[in-house]
Enzyme design. Structure first.
Site, PDB file in Angstrom:
ATOM      1  N   GLU A 202       0.716  -1.274   0.072  1.00  0.00           N
ATOM      2  CA  GLU A 202      -0.058   0.139  -0.069  1.00  0.00           C
ATOM      3  C   GLU A 202       1.007   1.321   0.056  1.00  0.00           C
ATOM      4  OE1 GLU A 202      -3.650   1.791   2.865  1.00  0.00           O
ATOM      5  OE2 GLU A 202      -2.379   0.034   3.481  1.00  0.00           O
TER       6      GLU A 202
ATOM      7  N   LYS B  40      -9.354   2.462  -2.695  1.00  0.00           N
ATOM      8  CA  LYS B  40      -9.768   1.843  -1.618  1.00  0.00           C
ATOM      9  C   LYS B  40     -11.126   2.117  -1.243  1.00  0.00           C
ATOM     10  CE  LYS B  40      -7.502   1.289   3.077  1.00  0.00           C
ATOM     11  NZ  LYS B  40      -6.280   1.689   3.999  1.00  0.00           N
TER      12      LYS B  40
ATOM     13  N   CYS C 201      -5.616  -2.988   1.532  1.00  0.00           N
ATOM     14  CA  CYS C 201      -5.714  -3.293   2.821  1.00  0.00           C
ATOM     15  C   CYS C 201      -6.962  -3.274   3.559  1.00  0.00           C
ATOM     16  CB  CYS C 201      -4.868  -1.809   3.584  1.00  0.00           C
ATOM     17  SG  CYS C 201      -4.353  -2.410   5.201  1.00  0.00           S
TER      18      CYS C 201
END
Length: 578
Positions: free
Chosen positions: A45, A116, A152
Protein backbone atom coordinates in the site's frame (compact mmCIF):
# COMPACT_ATOMS: atom_id res chain seq x y z
CA UNK A 1 -1.56 -29.59 -13.66
CA UNK A 2 -4.14 -26.87 -13.07
CA UNK A 3 -3.51 -23.51 -14.66
CA UNK A 4 -1.68 -21.06 -12.39
CA UNK A 5 -0.36 -17.50 -12.23
CA UNK A 6 3.23 -16.99 -11.09
CA UNK A 7 3.01 -14.21 -8.49
CA UNK A 8 5.97 -12.44 -6.87
CA UNK A 9 5.36 -11.04 -3.39
CA UNK A 10 7.57 -7.94 -3.15
CA UNK A 11 7.84 -7.12 0.55
CA UNK A 12 9.74 -3.83 0.65
CA UNK A 13 11.01 -1.45 3.33
CA UNK A 14 10.01 1.91 1.90
CA UNK A 15 10.67 5.34 3.41
CA UNK A 16 7.96 7.96 3.63
CA UNK A 17 8.67 10.76 1.16
CA UNK A 18 11.64 9.07 -0.52
CA UNK A 19 9.83 8.60 -3.81
CA UNK A 20 12.96 8.05 -5.89
CA UNK A 21 14.38 5.52 -3.43
CA UNK A 22 11.07 3.71 -3.14
CA UNK A 23 10.75 3.52 -6.92
CA UNK A 24 14.25 2.05 -7.05
CA UNK A 25 13.13 -0.67 -4.64
CA UNK A 26 10.06 -1.42 -6.74
CA UNK A 27 12.11 -1.58 -9.95
CA UNK A 28 14.72 -3.84 -8.37
CA UNK A 29 12.00 -6.20 -7.12
CA UNK A 30 10.39 -6.17 -10.56
CA UNK A 31 13.69 -7.09 -12.16
CA UNK A 32 14.20 -10.00 -9.75
CA UNK A 33 10.67 -11.18 -10.45
CA UNK A 34 11.30 -10.95 -14.19
CA UNK A 35 14.35 -13.17 -13.76
CA UNK A 36 12.12 -15.68 -11.95
CA UNK A 37 9.62 -15.67 -14.86
CA UNK A 38 6.87 -14.13 -12.72
CA UNK A 39 3.62 -13.05 -14.37
CA UNK A 40 2.69 -10.53 -11.67
CA UNK A 41 4.57 -8.53 -9.04
CA UNK A 42 2.62 -7.24 -6.05
CA UNK A 43 3.93 -4.42 -3.83
CA UNK A 44 2.40 -2.85 -0.73
CA UNK A 45 0.00 0.00 0.00
CA UNK A 46 1.24 3.49 -0.98
CA UNK A 47 4.60 1.90 -1.74
CA UNK A 48 5.84 4.76 -3.92
CA UNK A 49 5.12 7.54 -1.43
CA UNK A 50 5.58 5.48 1.72
CA UNK A 51 3.03 4.62 4.37
CA UNK A 52 1.69 6.40 6.33
CA UNK A 53 2.44 9.73 4.62
CA UNK A 54 0.00 11.73 6.77
CA UNK A 55 -0.02 15.45 5.90
CA UNK A 56 2.63 14.92 3.26
CA UNK A 57 -0.43 14.10 1.16
CA UNK A 58 -1.43 17.76 1.27
CA UNK A 59 1.67 18.72 -0.72
CA UNK A 60 1.08 18.59 -4.45
CA UNK A 61 4.78 18.27 -5.17
CA UNK A 62 4.98 14.99 -3.25
CA UNK A 63 1.91 13.55 -4.95
CA UNK A 64 3.08 14.62 -8.40
CA UNK A 65 6.53 13.14 -7.86
CA UNK A 66 5.09 9.72 -6.99
CA UNK A 67 2.86 9.89 -10.08
CA UNK A 68 5.99 10.48 -12.17
CA UNK A 69 7.53 7.47 -10.40
CA UNK A 70 4.44 5.46 -11.24
CA UNK A 71 4.96 6.15 -14.94
CA UNK A 72 8.57 5.04 -14.53
CA UNK A 73 7.79 1.70 -12.87
CA UNK A 74 4.86 1.08 -15.22
CA UNK A 75 7.20 1.41 -18.19
CA UNK A 76 9.20 -1.55 -16.88
CA UNK A 77 6.17 -3.79 -17.46
CA UNK A 78 6.45 -3.34 -21.26
CA UNK A 79 8.63 -6.43 -21.52
CA UNK A 80 8.22 -7.93 -18.05
CA UNK A 81 5.64 -9.03 -15.52
CA UNK A 82 2.60 -6.96 -14.64
CA UNK A 83 2.77 -4.91 -11.45
CA UNK A 84 0.35 -3.89 -8.69
CA UNK A 85 1.65 -1.02 -6.57
CA UNK A 86 0.05 1.32 -4.05
CA UNK A 87 -0.31 5.02 -4.90
CA UNK A 88 -2.04 8.20 -3.78
CA UNK A 89 -4.26 8.85 -6.80
CA UNK A 90 -5.80 12.26 -7.60
CA UNK A 91 -9.58 12.18 -8.06
CA UNK A 92 -12.03 14.68 -9.50
CA UNK A 93 -14.21 16.87 -7.26
CA UNK A 94 -16.34 16.83 -5.24
CA UNK A 95 -14.78 15.19 -2.21
CA UNK A 96 -11.24 14.79 -1.04
CA UNK A 97 -8.51 15.28 -3.60
CA UNK A 98 -6.96 11.80 -3.40
CA UNK A 99 -7.79 8.12 -3.30
CA UNK A 100 -5.67 5.45 -1.65
CA UNK A 101 -5.35 3.20 -4.67
CA UNK A 102 -3.71 0.13 -6.14
CA UNK A 103 -2.34 0.87 -9.60
CA UNK A 104 -2.33 -2.12 -11.95
CA UNK A 105 0.42 -1.79 -14.56
CA UNK A 106 0.73 -3.96 -17.66
CA UNK A 107 2.26 -3.65 -21.14
CA UNK A 108 4.19 -0.53 -20.16
CA UNK A 109 1.31 1.53 -18.80
CA UNK A 110 -1.18 1.90 -15.96
CA UNK A 111 -4.28 -0.02 -17.02
CA UNK A 112 -6.36 0.36 -13.85
CA UNK A 113 -6.52 2.31 -10.60
CA UNK A 114 -8.47 0.56 -7.85
CA UNK A 115 -9.43 2.93 -5.02
CA UNK A 116 -9.65 1.71 -1.43
CA UNK A 117 -13.29 1.54 -0.39
CA UNK A 118 -13.07 1.12 3.39
CA UNK A 119 -11.15 3.94 5.06
CA UNK A 120 -10.07 3.27 8.67
CA UNK A 121 -10.47 6.11 11.14
CA UNK A 122 -9.62 4.32 14.40
CA UNK A 123 -6.50 3.80 16.50
CA UNK A 124 -3.49 5.02 14.48
CA UNK A 125 -5.48 5.46 11.26
CA UNK A 126 -6.97 8.72 10.01
CA UNK A 127 -7.55 8.02 6.34
CA UNK A 128 -10.88 9.82 6.08
CA UNK A 129 -8.86 13.01 6.62
CA UNK A 130 -7.06 12.51 3.32
CA UNK A 131 -8.81 10.08 1.00
CA UNK A 132 -12.06 9.74 -0.91
CA UNK A 133 -13.42 6.18 -0.71
CA UNK A 134 -13.64 4.11 -3.87
CA UNK A 135 -16.91 2.93 -5.34
CA UNK A 136 -15.91 -0.55 -6.51
CA UNK A 137 -13.79 -2.02 -9.27
CA UNK A 138 -13.65 -4.72 -11.90
CA UNK A 139 -10.97 -7.43 -12.16
CA UNK A 140 -8.05 -6.79 -14.50
CA UNK A 141 -6.69 -9.41 -16.89
CA UNK A 142 -3.08 -10.47 -16.28
CA UNK A 143 -1.59 -13.29 -18.37
CA UNK A 144 -5.07 -14.59 -19.09
CA UNK A 145 -6.16 -14.51 -15.44
CA UNK A 146 -8.66 -12.04 -13.97
CA UNK A 147 -7.03 -10.41 -10.94
CA UNK A 148 -9.12 -8.55 -8.37
CA UNK A 149 -7.03 -5.91 -6.56
CA UNK A 150 -7.95 -4.38 -3.20
CA UNK A 151 -6.24 -2.19 -0.61
CA UNK A 152 -5.64 -3.20 3.03
CA UNK A 153 -8.80 -2.31 5.02
CA UNK A 154 -11.00 -3.58 2.20
CA UNK A 155 -10.26 -7.03 3.59
CA UNK A 156 -10.81 -6.19 7.30
CA UNK A 157 -14.55 -6.49 7.21
CA UNK A 158 -15.78 -9.98 8.08
CA UNK A 159 -18.70 -9.02 10.35
CA UNK A 160 -18.66 -12.05 12.63
CA UNK A 161 -15.07 -11.30 13.70
CA UNK A 162 -16.00 -8.05 15.46
CA UNK A 163 -18.34 -7.25 18.34
CA UNK A 164 -19.30 -4.05 16.52
CA UNK A 165 -18.57 -4.31 12.78
CA UNK A 166 -17.51 -1.05 11.17
CA UNK A 167 -18.56 -1.86 7.62
CA UNK A 168 -21.39 -3.56 5.80
CA UNK A 169 -19.54 -3.77 2.45
CA UNK A 170 -17.47 -6.71 1.20
CA UNK A 171 -15.06 -5.43 -1.49
CA UNK A 172 -13.35 -8.80 -1.87
CA UNK A 173 -16.66 -10.57 -2.26
CA UNK A 174 -17.67 -8.05 -4.91
CA UNK A 175 -14.45 -8.73 -6.83
CA UNK A 176 -15.06 -12.48 -6.66
CA UNK A 177 -18.65 -11.98 -7.86
CA UNK A 178 -17.32 -9.86 -10.73
CA UNK A 179 -15.24 -12.81 -11.93
CA UNK A 180 -11.85 -12.42 -10.24
CA UNK A 181 -9.85 -15.65 -10.39
CA UNK A 182 -7.26 -14.38 -7.92
CA UNK A 183 -7.73 -11.86 -5.10
CA UNK A 184 -4.86 -9.51 -4.30
CA UNK A 185 -4.61 -7.25 -1.25
CA UNK A 186 -1.88 -4.60 -1.03
CA UNK A 187 -1.41 -3.57 2.56
CA UNK A 188 0.27 -1.30 5.07
CA UNK A 189 -0.78 -3.24 8.16
CA UNK A 190 1.11 -2.17 11.30
CA UNK A 191 2.46 -4.79 13.65
CA UNK A 192 1.23 -5.69 17.05
CA UNK A 193 1.96 -8.83 19.03
CA UNK A 194 0.12 -11.81 17.58
CA UNK A 195 -1.17 -9.95 14.53
CA UNK A 196 0.64 -12.06 11.93
CA UNK A 197 -1.34 -15.19 12.77
CA UNK A 198 -4.59 -13.21 12.89
CA UNK A 199 -3.97 -11.78 9.40
CA UNK A 200 -3.52 -15.27 7.97
CA UNK A 201 -6.72 -16.41 9.64
CA UNK A 202 -8.61 -13.36 8.36
CA UNK A 203 -7.41 -13.70 4.79
CA UNK A 204 -7.95 -17.45 4.92
CA UNK A 205 -11.55 -16.79 5.85
CA UNK A 206 -11.95 -14.55 2.79
CA UNK A 207 -10.33 -17.17 0.56
CA UNK A 208 -12.64 -19.87 1.91
CA UNK A 209 -15.77 -17.75 1.73
CA UNK A 210 -15.16 -16.70 -1.86
CA UNK A 211 -13.51 -19.89 -3.10
CA UNK A 212 -10.43 -18.05 -4.36
CA UNK A 213 -6.73 -17.94 -3.68
CA UNK A 214 -5.59 -14.68 -2.11
CA UNK A 215 -2.20 -12.94 -2.26
CA UNK A 216 -1.55 -10.52 0.61
CA UNK A 217 1.49 -8.22 0.46
CA UNK A 218 2.41 -6.11 3.47
CA UNK A 219 4.99 -3.39 3.97
CA UNK A 220 7.97 -4.08 6.20
CA UNK A 221 10.05 -1.64 8.24
CA UNK A 222 9.68 1.10 10.83
CA UNK A 223 8.06 4.46 10.11
CA UNK A 224 7.95 6.69 13.19
CA UNK A 225 6.25 4.74 16.01
CA UNK A 226 4.75 2.16 13.68
CA UNK A 227 6.50 -1.08 12.80
CA UNK A 228 5.40 -3.07 9.76
CA UNK A 229 6.33 -6.71 10.11
CA UNK A 230 5.79 -7.89 6.54
CA UNK A 231 4.80 -11.52 6.75
CA UNK A 232 3.24 -11.38 3.27
CA UNK A 233 1.64 -14.62 2.09
CA UNK A 234 -0.51 -16.52 -0.37
CA UNK A 235 -3.42 -18.45 1.15
CA UNK A 236 -5.92 -20.83 -0.41
CA UNK A 237 -9.60 -21.62 0.14
CA UNK A 238 -8.64 -24.43 2.49
CA UNK A 239 -6.73 -22.04 4.74
CA UNK A 240 -3.40 -23.47 3.64
CA UNK A 241 -0.50 -21.05 3.22
CA UNK A 242 1.49 -21.82 0.08
CA UNK A 243 4.02 -19.03 0.45
CA UNK A 244 5.04 -16.78 3.34
CA UNK A 245 7.65 -14.03 3.35
CA UNK A 246 9.96 -13.55 6.31
CA UNK A 247 8.86 -11.36 9.20
CA UNK A 248 10.65 -8.10 10.02
CA UNK A 249 12.86 -8.07 6.91
CA UNK A 250 12.64 -7.39 3.20
CA UNK A 251 11.80 -10.43 1.14
CA UNK A 252 10.68 -11.46 -2.33
CA UNK A 253 9.08 -14.83 -2.93
CA UNK A 254 7.51 -16.32 -6.04
CA UNK A 255 4.50 -18.62 -5.94
CA UNK A 256 2.59 -20.44 -8.67
CA UNK A 257 -0.93 -19.61 -7.54
CA UNK A 258 -3.79 -21.79 -8.81
CA UNK A 259 -6.42 -19.97 -10.86
CA UNK A 260 -9.75 -19.70 -9.11
CA UNK A 261 -10.08 -22.16 -6.25
CA UNK A 262 -7.96 -25.00 -7.59
CA UNK A 263 -5.66 -27.04 -5.36
CA UNK A 264 -2.04 -26.04 -4.83
CA UNK A 265 0.28 -28.45 -6.60
CA UNK A 266 3.67 -26.78 -6.23
CA UNK A 267 6.28 -26.74 -3.49
CA UNK A 268 5.33 -24.58 -0.51
CA UNK A 269 7.80 -21.79 0.25
CA UNK A 270 7.08 -20.52 3.75
CA UNK A 271 9.36 -18.59 6.04
CA UNK A 272 8.77 -19.70 9.64
CA UNK A 273 6.21 -17.78 11.66
CA UNK A 274 7.66 -16.24 14.84
CA UNK A 275 5.31 -17.38 17.60
CA UNK A 276 7.22 -16.43 20.75
CA UNK A 277 5.91 -13.04 21.97
CA UNK A 278 9.21 -11.90 23.45
CA UNK A 279 11.01 -12.71 20.20
CA UNK A 280 8.33 -10.86 18.22
CA UNK A 281 8.79 -7.85 20.48
CA UNK A 282 12.56 -8.07 20.22
CA UNK A 283 12.54 -8.18 16.43
CA UNK A 284 9.97 -5.38 16.20
CA UNK A 285 11.86 -3.07 18.54
CA UNK A 286 15.18 -3.66 16.80
CA UNK A 287 13.61 -2.93 13.42
CA UNK A 288 11.79 0.12 14.77
CA UNK A 289 14.96 1.55 16.30
CA UNK A 290 17.07 0.83 13.22
CA UNK A 291 14.67 2.47 10.80
CA UNK A 292 13.80 5.42 13.03
CA UNK A 293 17.48 6.28 13.42
CA UNK A 294 18.55 5.65 9.83
CA UNK A 295 15.48 7.13 8.12
CA UNK A 296 15.91 10.24 10.28
CA UNK A 297 19.41 10.69 8.89
CA UNK A 298 21.40 9.52 11.92
CA UNK A 299 23.73 6.61 12.59
CA UNK A 300 24.51 6.79 16.30
CA UNK A 301 22.60 6.83 19.59
CA UNK A 302 23.30 7.53 23.24
CA UNK A 303 21.37 6.38 26.28
CA UNK A 304 21.67 6.53 30.02
CA UNK A 305 22.90 3.15 31.23
CA UNK A 306 21.90 2.99 34.89
CA UNK A 307 22.45 -0.69 35.61
CA UNK A 308 18.70 -1.23 35.85
CA UNK A 309 16.61 -3.65 33.83
CA UNK A 310 15.06 -1.09 31.45
CA UNK A 311 18.26 0.62 30.33
CA UNK A 312 20.06 -2.73 30.08
CA UNK A 313 17.41 -4.17 27.75
CA UNK A 314 17.26 -0.93 25.74
CA UNK A 315 21.04 -0.97 25.28
CA UNK A 316 20.97 -4.59 24.09
CA UNK A 317 18.26 -3.86 21.53
CA UNK A 318 20.00 -0.69 20.33
CA UNK A 319 23.23 -2.61 19.77
CA UNK A 320 21.30 -5.33 17.95
CA UNK A 321 19.57 -2.76 15.78
CA UNK A 322 22.47 -0.48 14.91
CA UNK A 323 25.67 -2.36 15.72
CA UNK A 324 27.66 -1.92 18.92
CA UNK A 325 29.90 0.70 17.33
CA UNK A 326 26.92 3.04 17.02
CA UNK A 327 25.81 2.95 20.67
CA UNK A 328 27.13 4.97 23.61
CA UNK A 329 26.03 4.12 27.15
CA UNK A 330 26.51 6.69 29.89
CA UNK A 331 26.34 6.04 33.63
CA UNK A 332 25.61 9.16 35.66
CA UNK A 333 25.88 8.21 39.33
CA UNK A 334 24.85 10.54 42.14
CA UNK A 335 24.83 10.20 45.95
CA UNK A 336 22.00 7.65 45.95
CA UNK A 337 23.44 5.45 43.21
CA UNK A 338 24.74 2.14 44.48
CA UNK A 339 28.13 0.84 43.41
CA UNK A 340 26.34 -2.25 42.11
CA UNK A 341 24.41 -0.15 39.60
CA UNK A 342 27.50 1.36 38.02
CA UNK A 343 29.25 -2.03 38.04
CA UNK A 344 26.29 -3.63 36.29
CA UNK A 345 26.07 -0.83 33.75
CA UNK A 346 29.72 -1.37 32.88
CA UNK A 347 29.18 -5.12 32.66
CA UNK A 348 26.35 -4.64 30.15
CA UNK A 349 28.44 -2.26 28.06
CA UNK A 350 31.44 -4.59 28.11
CA UNK A 351 29.32 -7.61 27.11
CA UNK A 352 27.80 -5.69 24.20
CA UNK A 353 31.03 -4.03 23.13
CA UNK A 354 29.48 -0.56 23.14
CA UNK A 355 31.26 2.63 24.15
CA UNK A 356 30.75 3.47 27.81
CA UNK A 357 31.41 6.52 29.94
CA UNK A 358 30.88 7.33 33.60
CA UNK A 359 29.96 10.98 34.19
CA UNK A 360 29.17 11.54 37.89
CA UNK A 361 26.55 14.22 38.50
CA UNK A 362 26.72 14.64 42.28
CA UNK A 363 28.65 17.93 42.19
CA UNK A 364 26.15 19.35 39.73
CA UNK A 365 23.31 18.03 41.87
CA UNK A 366 24.77 19.68 44.95
CA UNK A 367 25.10 22.99 43.10
CA UNK A 368 21.45 22.78 42.10
CA UNK A 369 20.38 22.13 45.69
CA UNK A 370 22.35 25.18 46.84
CA UNK A 371 20.86 27.25 44.04
CA UNK A 372 17.30 26.23 44.92
CA UNK A 373 17.63 26.40 48.70
CA UNK A 374 16.53 30.07 49.27
CA UNK A 375 12.89 29.64 48.17
CA UNK A 376 12.49 26.85 50.72
CA UNK A 377 13.92 28.78 53.67
CA UNK A 378 11.87 30.73 56.20
CA UNK A 379 9.00 30.20 58.57
CA UNK A 380 6.42 29.64 55.85
CA UNK A 381 8.22 26.48 54.73
CA UNK A 382 7.00 23.39 56.58
CA UNK A 383 9.82 21.20 55.34
CA UNK A 384 13.15 21.49 53.59
CA UNK A 385 13.19 21.07 49.86
CA UNK A 386 10.51 18.47 48.95
CA UNK A 387 11.83 15.07 47.98
CA UNK A 388 10.17 15.17 44.57
CA UNK A 389 12.16 18.29 43.75
CA UNK A 390 15.44 16.58 44.59
CA UNK A 391 14.47 13.47 42.65
CA UNK A 392 13.42 15.38 39.56
CA UNK A 393 16.51 17.59 39.60
CA UNK A 394 18.71 14.50 39.39
CA UNK A 395 16.71 13.10 36.46
CA UNK A 396 16.84 16.43 34.64
CA UNK A 397 20.59 16.77 35.11
CA UNK A 398 20.93 13.36 33.49
CA UNK A 399 18.61 14.37 30.65
CA UNK A 400 20.61 17.55 30.05
CA UNK A 401 23.85 15.56 30.03
CA UNK A 402 22.55 13.12 27.44
CA UNK A 403 21.24 15.91 25.23
CA UNK A 404 24.61 17.67 25.40
CA UNK A 405 26.36 14.51 24.24
CA UNK A 406 23.79 14.05 21.50
CA UNK A 407 24.32 17.59 20.27
CA UNK A 408 28.08 17.33 20.45
CA UNK A 409 28.43 14.00 18.67
CA UNK A 410 25.43 13.95 16.31
CA UNK A 411 23.56 11.21 18.12
CA UNK A 412 19.93 10.56 18.97
CA UNK A 413 18.99 9.94 22.59
CA UNK A 414 17.05 6.76 23.37
CA UNK A 415 14.95 6.82 26.52
CA UNK A 416 14.39 3.49 28.30
CA UNK A 417 10.98 4.29 29.88
CA UNK A 418 8.47 1.45 29.76
CA UNK A 419 4.68 1.35 29.36
CA UNK A 420 3.90 0.51 32.98
CA UNK A 421 5.71 3.61 34.19
CA UNK A 422 4.32 5.80 31.42
CA UNK A 423 0.81 4.63 32.29
CA UNK A 424 0.98 5.98 35.82
CA UNK A 425 3.34 8.91 35.21
CA UNK A 426 6.29 7.35 37.03
CA UNK A 427 8.75 9.37 35.00
CA UNK A 428 10.25 12.85 35.04
CA UNK A 429 9.44 15.26 32.27
CA UNK A 430 12.63 16.68 30.73
CA UNK A 431 14.56 14.07 32.70
CA UNK A 432 14.35 10.32 32.06
CA UNK A 433 11.77 11.10 29.35
CA UNK A 434 14.31 13.07 27.31
CA UNK A 435 14.98 11.50 23.96
CA UNK A 436 14.11 10.99 20.34
CA UNK A 437 12.58 7.52 20.73
CA UNK A 438 11.40 5.23 23.53
CA UNK A 439 12.15 1.66 22.34
CA UNK A 440 10.41 0.10 25.36
CA UNK A 441 7.55 2.60 25.47
CA UNK A 442 4.94 -0.06 24.64
CA UNK A 443 6.44 -2.79 26.85
CA UNK A 444 4.81 -3.42 30.18
CA UNK A 445 7.36 -4.19 32.89
CA UNK A 446 6.77 -7.91 32.68
CA UNK A 447 7.62 -7.90 28.98
CA UNK A 448 10.85 -6.03 29.73
CA UNK A 449 11.90 -8.94 31.95
CA UNK A 450 10.80 -11.41 29.27
CA UNK A 451 13.00 -9.57 26.78
CA UNK A 452 15.95 -9.75 29.16
CA UNK A 453 15.49 -13.50 29.49
CA UNK A 454 15.17 -13.86 25.72
CA UNK A 455 18.32 -11.84 25.08
CA UNK A 456 20.30 -13.79 27.66
CA UNK A 457 19.01 -17.08 26.27
CA UNK A 458 21.06 -16.51 23.11
CA UNK A 459 24.27 -16.99 25.05
CA UNK A 460 25.88 -20.42 24.85
CA UNK A 461 25.51 -22.17 27.16
CA UNK A 462 22.29 -20.54 28.41
CA UNK A 463 22.86 -18.74 31.69
CA UNK A 464 26.58 -18.30 31.11
CA UNK A 465 28.36 -15.47 32.87
CA UNK A 466 28.93 -13.82 29.50
CA UNK A 467 25.19 -13.05 29.14
CA UNK A 468 24.82 -9.35 28.38
CA UNK A 469 22.40 -8.67 31.25
CA UNK A 470 23.81 -9.78 34.63
CA UNK A 471 21.56 -11.89 36.85
CA UNK A 472 21.80 -9.22 39.54
CA UNK A 473 20.10 -6.75 37.19
CA UNK A 474 17.23 -9.17 36.61
CA UNK A 475 16.87 -10.20 40.26
CA UNK A 476 17.34 -6.87 42.03
CA UNK A 477 14.12 -4.99 42.93
CA UNK A 478 13.70 -2.13 40.42
CA UNK A 479 14.60 1.32 41.70
CA UNK A 480 15.14 4.79 40.26
CA UNK A 481 17.77 5.38 43.00
CA UNK A 482 16.77 8.99 43.48
CA UNK A 483 16.54 8.77 47.30
CA UNK A 484 17.96 6.43 49.96
CA UNK A 485 16.86 2.79 49.65
CA UNK A 486 14.20 3.68 47.09
CA UNK A 487 12.13 0.94 45.44
CA UNK A 488 9.59 1.39 42.65
CA UNK A 489 6.98 -0.32 44.83
CA UNK A 490 7.33 2.47 47.40
CA UNK A 491 5.44 4.68 44.94
CA UNK A 492 3.56 2.19 42.76
CA UNK A 493 1.48 -0.94 43.13
CA UNK A 494 3.59 -4.06 42.55
CA UNK A 495 4.15 -4.56 38.82
CA UNK A 496 2.44 -7.94 39.10
CA UNK A 497 -0.74 -6.04 40.02
CA UNK A 498 -0.14 -2.95 37.89
CA UNK A 499 0.58 -4.65 34.56
CA UNK A 500 -2.69 -6.62 34.27
CA UNK A 501 -4.70 -3.48 35.07
CA UNK A 502 -2.84 -1.50 32.41
CA UNK A 503 -3.31 -4.34 29.94
CA UNK A 504 -7.02 -4.65 30.66
CA UNK A 505 -7.85 -0.96 30.74
CA UNK A 506 -5.58 0.39 28.01
CA UNK A 507 -5.17 -2.51 25.59
CA UNK A 508 -8.47 -4.37 26.00
CA UNK A 509 -10.81 -1.48 26.80
CA UNK A 510 -12.03 -2.94 30.11
CA UNK A 511 -13.85 -0.64 32.54
CA UNK A 512 -12.97 -0.22 36.20
CA UNK A 513 -15.89 -2.45 37.14
CA UNK A 514 -14.79 -5.06 34.59
CA UNK A 515 -11.37 -5.15 36.21
CA UNK A 516 -12.82 -5.58 39.70
CA UNK A 517 -15.12 -8.31 38.44
CA UNK A 518 -12.02 -10.08 37.06
CA UNK A 519 -10.61 -10.19 40.58
CA UNK A 520 -8.43 -7.09 40.83
CA UNK A 521 -8.41 -5.22 44.13
CA UNK A 522 -10.90 -2.30 43.91
CA UNK A 523 -8.61 0.15 45.70
CA UNK A 524 -5.71 -0.73 43.40
CA UNK A 525 -7.86 -0.35 40.29
CA UNK A 526 -9.06 3.06 41.42
CA UNK A 527 -5.53 4.14 42.32
CA UNK A 528 -4.05 3.04 39.00
CA UNK A 529 -6.75 4.67 36.89
CA UNK A 530 -6.48 7.93 38.83
CA UNK A 531 -2.74 7.95 38.24
CA UNK A 532 -3.15 6.96 34.61
CA UNK A 533 -5.41 9.83 33.60
CA UNK A 534 -3.60 12.39 35.74
CA UNK A 535 -0.48 11.55 33.74
CA UNK A 536 -2.00 12.48 30.35
CA UNK A 537 -0.02 15.72 30.29
CA UNK A 538 3.22 13.81 30.60
CA UNK A 539 2.42 11.43 27.76
CA UNK A 540 1.71 14.39 25.46
CA UNK A 541 5.32 15.50 25.94
CA UNK A 542 7.34 12.30 25.73
CA UNK A 543 9.20 10.84 22.72
CA UNK A 544 7.50 8.55 20.23
CA UNK A 545 7.51 4.88 21.11
CA UNK A 546 7.90 1.64 19.19
CA UNK A 547 4.36 0.26 19.01
CA UNK A 548 3.85 -3.39 20.02
CA UNK A 549 0.26 -3.69 21.26
CA UNK A 550 -3.20 -3.09 19.80
CA UNK A 551 -3.46 0.05 21.96
CA UNK A 552 -0.30 1.97 22.70
CA UNK A 553 0.33 5.38 24.23
CA UNK A 554 1.00 7.39 21.08
CA UNK A 555 -0.87 8.60 18.04
CA UNK A 556 -3.67 6.10 18.67
CA UNK A 557 -4.28 7.28 22.28
CA UNK A 558 -6.20 10.56 22.11
CA UNK A 559 -7.52 11.50 25.52
CA UNK A 560 -7.85 15.22 26.36
CA UNK A 561 -5.70 17.02 28.92
CA UNK A 562 -8.16 19.49 30.43
CA UNK A 563 -10.83 17.01 31.47
CA UNK A 564 -12.36 15.22 34.45
CA UNK A 565 -12.16 11.43 34.52
CA UNK A 566 -13.76 10.44 37.84
CA UNK A 567 -16.43 8.34 36.14
CA UNK A 568 -13.76 6.16 34.55
CA UNK A 569 -12.31 4.92 37.81
CA UNK A 570 -15.62 4.46 39.60
CA UNK A 571 -15.77 0.84 40.74
CA UNK A 572 -19.11 1.23 42.54
CA UNK A 573 -19.77 2.86 45.91
CA UNK A 574 -19.85 -0.44 47.77
CA UNK A 575 -16.35 -1.29 46.55
CA UNK A 576 -14.64 2.09 46.36
CA UNK A 577 -12.30 3.24 49.09
CA UNK A 578 -12.96 6.86 48.16
Amino acid sequence: MARSLRVALAQLNVTVGDVAGNADLVEAAHERARAADADLVVCSELALLGYPPRDLLSREAAVERQLDALDRVAAATADGPALVVGIADPVSPPGRALANAAAVCRDGEVVARVAKRLLPTYDVFDEDRYFEPGAGAEPVEVAGVDVGASVCEDAWNLPDLWSHPRYDADPLGDLASAGADLLVNVSGSPFHLGKGRFREELMGRHAAEHGRWLAFVNQVGGNDELVFDGGSFVVGPDGGVACRCAAFEEDLRVCDVPVGGGPFEGERDCAPRISDRAEQARRAIALGVRDYVRKSGFEDVVLGLSGGIDSSVAACLAAEALGAEHVLGVAMPARYTSDASTEDARAVADALGIDFQVLPIDDTFGAFLDHLAPPFEGEESTEPMPGTVEENVQARIRGTTLMALANAFDRLVLTPDNKSEAAVGYCTLYGDTVGALAPLGDCRKGLVYDLADRINADVEPPGAASAPIPRRVVERPPSAELRPDQRDEDDLPPYAALDPIVEGYVEEGASARDLVDEGHDPATVERVLRMLHRAEYKRWQVPPIVRLTPQAFGIGWRYPLAARYEALWDVGDERSTG
